[in-house]
Enzyme design. Sequence first.
Site, PDB file in Angstrom:
ATOM      1  N   HIS A  20       0.864  -1.180   0.000  1.00  0.00           N
ATOM      2  CA  HIS A  20       0.000   0.000   0.000  1.00  0.00           C
ATOM      3  C   HIS A  20       0.897   1.225   0.000  1.00  0.00           C
ATOM      4  O   HIS A  20       1.680   1.408   0.944  1.00  0.00           O
ATOM      5  CB  HIS A  20      -0.895   0.009   1.247  1.00  0.00           C
ATOM      6  CG  HIS A  20      -1.745  -1.224   1.378  1.00  0.00           C
ATOM      7  ND1 HIS A  20      -3.061  -1.268   0.947  1.00  0.00           N
ATOM      8  CD2 HIS A  20      -1.459  -2.469   1.850  1.00  0.00           C
ATOM      9  CE1 HIS A  20      -3.549  -2.483   1.174  1.00  0.00           C
ATOM     10  NE2 HIS A  20      -2.594  -3.241   1.711  1.00  0.00           N
ATOM     11  N   GLU A 201      -7.209 -12.565   6.044  1.00  0.00           N
ATOM     12  CA  GLU A 201      -6.161 -11.949   6.886  1.00  0.00           C
ATOM     13  C   GLU A 201      -6.652 -12.068   8.333  1.00  0.00           C
ATOM     14  O   GLU A 201      -6.099 -12.821   9.123  1.00  0.00           O
ATOM     15  CB  GLU A 201      -5.940 -10.487   6.476  1.00  0.00           C
ATOM     16  CG  GLU A 201      -4.901  -9.752   7.323  1.00  0.00           C
ATOM     17  CD  GLU A 201      -4.819  -8.241   7.021  1.00  0.00           C
ATOM     18  OE1 GLU A 201      -5.778  -7.686   6.451  1.00  0.00           O
ATOM     19  OE2 GLU A 201      -3.789  -7.634   7.386  1.00  0.00           O
ATOM     20  N   ASP A 279       3.425  -5.147   2.497  1.00  0.00           N
ATOM     21  CA  ASP A 279       2.144  -4.583   2.947  1.00  0.00           C
ATOM     22  C   ASP A 279       2.242  -3.077   3.259  1.00  0.00           C
ATOM     23  O   ASP A 279       1.946  -2.264   2.384  1.00  0.00           O
ATOM     24  CB  ASP A 279       1.609  -5.366   4.156  1.00  0.00           C
ATOM     25  CG  ASP A 279       0.094  -5.301   4.297  1.00  0.00           C
ATOM     26  OD1 ASP A 279      -0.566  -4.718   3.428  1.00  0.00           O
ATOM     27  OD2 ASP A 279      -0.438  -5.862   5.285  1.00  0.00           O
TER      28      ASP A 279
END
Length: 335
Positions: A20, A201, A279
């Site tokens: 991200h 997740e 991430d």
Amino acid sequence: MNNTNMSWLNGLPKVELHLHLEGSLEPELMFSLAKRNRVGIPFDSIQAVKEAYQFNNLQDFLDIYYQGANVLLVEQDFYDLTWAYLLKCKEQNVIHVEPFFDPQTHTERGVAFKTVINGITRALDDGASKLAISSELILCFLRHLPQSSAFSTLEQAMPFLDQIKAVGLDSSELGNPPEKFSEVFSRARELGLLTVAHAGEEGPAEFIATAIDDLQVSRIDHGVNAFHDEALLQRLITTQMPLTVCPLSNTKLKVFDNMAEHTILKMLERGVCVTVNSDDPAYFGGYMTENFMALVEALDLSQQQALRLVENSINASFVSAQAKSKMMEKLQTYQ
Ligand code: ADE
Ligand code: ZN
């Protein structure tokens, strides 16, 4: 492998498929953008920011992550954010990236969609020409918002579709199942976009199956909760559905108590197409090399396993067969 292999891992040509951009905002850049834009942040020092990064779950993290994004206002901010990430990639020999951006985090604050995407794509273009890092961009919808907001975001993306490869789904998983977004994902596919989704997740294995069936995703982001569902695991193996796993994220957000408990190598040995990714590296303590190193230290990752993980990333990437072959060649000639 031992610690002297840090430099081997750093030099290993790598591919990142789960990143991200807003999660690569380092505290130093957050402070300098806050000053440049005269935006207040609830921290007195860079040290205080770092100390605040203790999370018990995904929501704890998301609250701080959305707050951090408040310093991003003008096109140059999005350029600087993306460029800083690409420089890190260069340092760690990440040769291809498929980053996510969360337009709603910005448009909800009054920042225009075009401001966000123009800054990001200008940096990605410079990444290709100046750093030889290729990329494909993924637009993520925030799943805690209604589907109508995702539709409006897709509408705003229309003039920029040639710069977007896929749509994804992120933010709070619990209570927001994939099927909440079936229609907007269907519309995105009609427009020629590929699809991915965060699933499994914090959410149940069932969300992985619905992301595949309802959203027709090409990859699952995280997907670690598939491990305890044998039928689903078999399905992932048979179809070679890629999982973009993020080891440091998973321990920071307490998806696993510690890295020794992480199941990524068990899944790799079972034949699941697992990959390693960072991430939100500014929040979770490391970029690609640090994620691989964490697997060396806790799970005794071998060089052969590291090579297979990168091979999986190349296979799972959204580039042409020819571009994949070129990356495979780079990997095979690496010693
Ligand atoms: N947004 C940024 N990082 C995320 C994660 N790990 N899960 C869900 N949404 C996110
Ligand atoms: Zn993520």
